[in-house]
Design a protein around this motif. Structure first.
Motif, PDB file in Angstrom:
ATOM      1  N   PRO A  75       0.710  -0.914   0.087  1.00 43.65           N
ATOM      2  CA  PRO A  75       0.226   0.430  -0.082  1.00 43.65           C
ATOM      3  C   PRO A  75       1.089   1.287  -0.334  1.00 43.65           C
ATOM      4  O   PRO A  75       1.651   1.516   0.590  1.00 43.65           O
ATOM      5  N   ILE A  76       0.583   2.312  -0.796  1.00 41.82           N
ATOM      6  CA  ILE A  76       0.958   3.561  -1.323  1.00 41.82           C
ATOM      7  C   ILE A  76       1.832   4.009   0.574  1.00 41.82           C
ATOM      8  O   ILE A  76       2.733   4.664   0.244  1.00 41.82           O
ATOM      9  N   GLU A  77       0.636   3.620   1.564  1.00 42.79           N
ATOM     10  CA  GLU A  77       1.131   4.949   2.964  1.00 42.79           C
ATOM     11  C   GLU A  77       2.343   3.921   3.608  1.00 42.79           C
ATOM     12  O   GLU A  77       3.589   4.157   4.043  1.00 42.79           O
ATOM     13  N   ALA A  78       2.464   2.352   3.353  1.00 42.44           N
ATOM     14  CA  ALA A  78       3.480   1.441   3.862  1.00 42.44           C
ATOM     15  C   ALA A  78       4.930   1.941   3.034  1.00 42.44           C
ATOM     16  O   ALA A  78       5.499   1.489   4.017  1.00 42.44           O
ATOM     17  N   ALA A  79       4.680   1.563   2.342  1.00 40.93           N
ATOM     18  CA  ALA A  79       5.699   2.399   0.813  1.00 40.93           C
ATOM     19  C   ALA A  79       6.027   3.802   0.398  1.00 40.93           C
ATOM     20  O   ALA A  79       7.916   3.262   1.271  1.00 40.93           O
ATOM     21  N   CYS A  80       5.564   4.346   1.207  1.00 43.94           N
ATOM     22  CA  CYS A  80       6.392   5.796   1.829  1.00 43.94           C
ATOM     23  C   CYS A  80       6.431   5.356   2.997  1.00 43.94           C
ATOM     24  O   CYS A  80       7.950   6.092   3.098  1.00 43.94           O
ATOM     25  N   ARG A  81       6.363   4.435   4.357  1.00 47.63           N
ATOM     26  CA  ARG A  81       7.333   4.765   5.208  1.00 47.63           C
ATOM     27  C   ARG A  81       8.694   3.675   5.561  1.00 47.63           C
ATOM     28  O   ARG A  81       9.552   4.277   6.112  1.00 47.63           O
ATOM     29  N   ILE A  82       8.458   2.428   4.997  1.00 43.10           N
ATOM     30  CA  ILE A  82       9.422   1.864   4.381  1.00 43.10           C
ATOM     31  C   ILE A  82      10.474   2.277   3.190  1.00 43.10           C
ATOM     32  O   ILE A  82      11.873   2.469   4.092  1.00 43.10           O
ATOM     33  N   VAL A  83      10.677   3.778   2.675  1.00 41.91           N
ATOM     34  CA  VAL A  83      11.475   4.093   1.589  1.00 41.91           C
ATOM     35  C   VAL A  83      11.689   5.066   2.832  1.00 41.91           C
ATOM     36  O   VAL A  83      12.972   5.396   2.267  1.00 41.91           O
ATOM     37  N   ILE A  84      11.012   5.433   3.852  1.00 38.40           N
ATOM     38  CA  ILE A  84      12.136   6.864   5.001  1.00 38.40           C
ATOM     39  C   ILE A  84      12.435   6.204   5.425  1.00 38.40           C
ATOM     40  O   ILE A  84      13.417   6.467   5.981  1.00 38.40           O
ATOM     41  N   LEU A  85      12.432   4.889   5.837  1.00 39.38           N
ATOM     42  CA  LEU A  85      13.112   3.950   7.327  1.00 39.38           C
ATOM     43  C   LEU A  85      14.202   3.741   6.198  1.00 39.38           C
ATOM     44  O   LEU A  85      15.080   3.545   7.066  1.00 39.38           O
ATOM     45  N   GLU A  86      14.030   3.157   4.950  1.00 37.38           N
ATOM     46  CA  GLU A  86      15.664   2.820   4.466  1.00 37.38           C
ATOM     47  C   GLU A  86      16.870   3.857   4.319  1.00 37.38           C
ATOM     48  O   GLU A  86      18.024   4.126   4.591  1.00 37.38           O
ATOM     49  N   ASP A  87      15.981   5.024   4.158  1.00 36.05           N
ATOM     50  CA  ASP A  87      17.154   6.151   4.171  1.00 36.05           C
ATOM     51  C   ASP A  87      17.784   6.838   4.925  1.00 36.05           C
ATOM     52  O   ASP A  87      18.722   6.847   5.270  1.00 36.05           O
ATOM     53  N   GLN A  88      16.774   6.488   5.954  1.00 34.03           N
ATOM     54  CA  GLN A  88      16.999   6.571   7.800  1.00 34.03           C
ATOM     55  C   GLN A  88      18.478   5.209   7.553  1.00 34.03           C
ATOM     56  O   GLN A  88      19.657   5.889   8.648  1.00 34.03           O
ATOM     57  N   LEU A  89      18.135   3.929   7.567  1.00 35.18           N
ATOM     58  CA  LEU A  89      19.038   3.646   8.241  1.00 35.18           C
ATOM     59  C   LEU A  89      20.643   4.142   6.624  1.00 35.18           C
ATOM     60  O   LEU A  89      21.883   3.732   7.246  1.00 35.18           O
ATOM     61  N   GLU A  90      19.826   3.857   5.813  1.00 36.80           N
ATOM     62  CA  GLU A  90      21.738   4.005   4.813  1.00 36.80           C
ATOM     63  C   GLU A  90      22.572   6.048   5.382  1.00 36.80           C
ATOM     64  O   GLU A  90      23.288   5.297   5.446  1.00 36.80           O
ATOM     65  N   ASP A  91      21.678   6.518   6.135  1.00 43.28           N
ATOM     66  CA  ASP A  91      22.502   7.479   6.760  1.00 43.28           C
ATOM     67  C   ASP A  91      22.883   6.961   8.481  1.00 43.28           C
ATOM     68  O   ASP A  91      24.127   7.187   8.500  1.00 43.28           O
ATOM     69  N   ALA A  92      22.257   6.229   9.058  1.00 40.27           N
ATOM     70  CA  ALA A  92      22.433   5.124  10.345  1.00 40.27           C
ATOM     71  C   ALA A  92      24.100   4.639   9.751  1.00 40.27           C
ATOM     72  O   ALA A  92      24.822   5.128  10.186  1.00 40.27           O
ATOM     73  N   GLN A  93      24.169   3.648   8.599  1.00 40.62           N
ATOM     74  CA  GLN A  93      25.098   3.134   8.554  1.00 40.62           C
ATOM     75  C   GLN A  93      26.951   3.750   8.122  1.00 40.62           C
ATOM     76  O   GLN A  93      27.286   3.827   7.979  1.00 40.62           O
ATOM     77  N   ARG A  94      26.470   4.875   7.021  1.00 40.02           N
ATOM     78  CA  ARG A  94      27.471   5.525   6.815  1.00 40.02           C
ATOM     79  C   ARG A  94      27.921   6.662   8.399  1.00 40.02           C
ATOM     80  O   ARG A  94      28.892   6.312   8.004  1.00 40.02           O
ATOM     81  N   ILE A  95      26.984   7.321   9.171  1.00 40.05           N
ATOM     82  CA  ILE A  95      27.395   7.410  10.062  1.00 40.05           C
ATOM     83  C   ILE A  95      28.271   7.160  10.837  1.00 40.05           C
ATOM     84  O   ILE A  95      29.507   6.792  11.351  1.00 40.05           O
ATOM     85  N   ASN A  96      27.617   5.287  10.652  1.00 37.59           N
ATOM     86  CA  ASN A  96      28.346   4.955  12.018  1.00 37.59           C
ATOM     87  C   ASN A  96      30.005   4.360  11.336  1.00 37.59           C
ATOM     88  O   ASN A  96      30.523   3.988  11.881  1.00 37.59           O
ATOM     89  N   ALA A  97      29.753   4.131   9.989  1.00 39.42           N
ATOM     90  CA  ALA A  97      31.278   3.829   9.068  1.00 39.42           C
ATOM     91  C   ALA A  97      32.224   4.911   9.203  1.00 39.42           C
ATOM     92  O   ALA A  97      33.178   4.222   9.548  1.00 39.42           O
ATOM     93  N   GLU A  98      31.537   6.334   9.266  1.00 38.67           N
ATOM     94  CA  GLU A  98      32.720   7.320   9.465  1.00 38.67           C
ATOM     95  C   GLU A  98      33.573   7.687  10.850  1.00 38.67           C
ATOM     96  O   GLU A  98      34.260   7.027  11.606  1.00 38.67           O
ATOM     97  N   TYR A  99      31.769   6.850  12.005  1.00 35.11           N
ATOM     98  CA  TYR A  99      32.133   6.716  13.847  1.00 35.11           C
ATOM     99  C   TYR A  99      34.737   5.539  13.239  1.00 35.11           C
ATOM    100  O   TYR A  99      34.625   5.858  14.262  1.00 35.11           O
ATOM    101  N   ARG A 100      33.932   4.456  13.502  1.00 34.75           N
ATOM    102  CA  ARG A 100      34.482   3.204  12.890  1.00 34.75           C
ATOM    103  C   ARG A 100      36.036   3.569  12.471  1.00 34.75           C
ATOM    104  O   ARG A 100      36.732   3.207  13.097  1.00 34.75           O
ATOM    105  N   ARG A 101      35.926   4.327  10.804  1.00 33.30           N
ATOM    106  CA  ARG A 101      36.873   4.545  10.411  1.00 33.30           C
ATOM    107  C   ARG A 101      37.719   5.772  10.911  1.00 33.30           C
ATOM    108  O   ARG A 101      39.503   5.705  11.635  1.00 33.30           O
ATOM    109  N   ALA A 102      37.137   6.341  11.762  1.00 40.23           N
ATOM    110  CA  ALA A 102      37.211   8.445  13.524  1.00 40.23           C
ATOM    111  C   ALA A 102      38.006   7.312  14.625  1.00 40.23           C
ATOM    112  O   ALA A 102      39.367   7.590  14.788  1.00 40.23           O
ATOM    113  N   ALA A 103      37.473   5.867  14.637  1.00 40.44           N
ATOM    114  CA  ALA A 103      37.531   5.009  15.715  1.00 40.44           C
ATOM    115  C   ALA A 103      39.353   4.809  15.628  1.00 40.44           C
ATOM    116  O   ALA A 103      39.833   4.282  16.612  1.00 40.44           O
ATOM    117  N   GLU A 104      39.060   3.493  14.357  1.00 40.08           N
ATOM    118  CA  GLU A 104      40.196   3.404  14.242  1.00 40.08           C
ATOM    119  C   GLU A 104      41.785   3.933  13.636  1.00 40.08           C
ATOM    120  O   GLU A 104      42.481   3.518  13.939  1.00 40.08           O
TER     121      GLU A 104
END
Length: 112
Positions: A75-104
């Motif tokens: 359903p369109i409402e669910a699809a929109c929510r999924i896309v928002i969560l996917e973008d948030q996950l991508e951002d979180a993974q990118r930030i996590n990778a940046e912190y890991r590189r900085a810590a290393e």
């Protein structure tokens, strides 16, 4: 997201911005679908000086991902929510990778 290949990942303010009709044509959908995404608060069209709705390439990428989900029965409402969560996950993974590189990069100096 598979739509990255078609539209690229750009910030909302990047141009060119496409009219609603052209954006719908590029997505292989109708202007009504784009309006529905706006009503679901997934994308908010930019406005030209004449007040016409315009969509950035980033918005088209997001809309293309939502379109993929809707085409598979989500359903369109669910699809929109999924896309928002996917973008948030991508951002979180990118930030996590940046912190890991900085810590290393700090660990060897602290070990000495």
């Amino acid at each position: 997201m598979t739509a990255d290949d078609t539209f690229g990942r750009l910030d909302d303010d990047d141009y060119p911005a496409y009219t609603m009709g052209r954006a719908a044509e590029l997505l292989g959908t109708t202007p009504a679908f784009l309006r529905a995404l706006g009503e679901a608060r997934l994308i908010t069209p930019l406005r030209s000086e004449g007040g016409h709705r315009r969509y950035s390439r980033y918005q088209l990428r997001v809309a293309a991902r939502a379109r993929e989900l809707v085409d598979h029965g989500t359903p369109i409402e669910a699809a929109c929510r999924i896309v928002i969560l996917e973008d948030q996950l991508e951002d979180a993974q990118r930030i996590n990778a940046e912190y890991r590189r900085a810590a290393e990069s700090v660990k060897p100096a602290a070990a000495e």
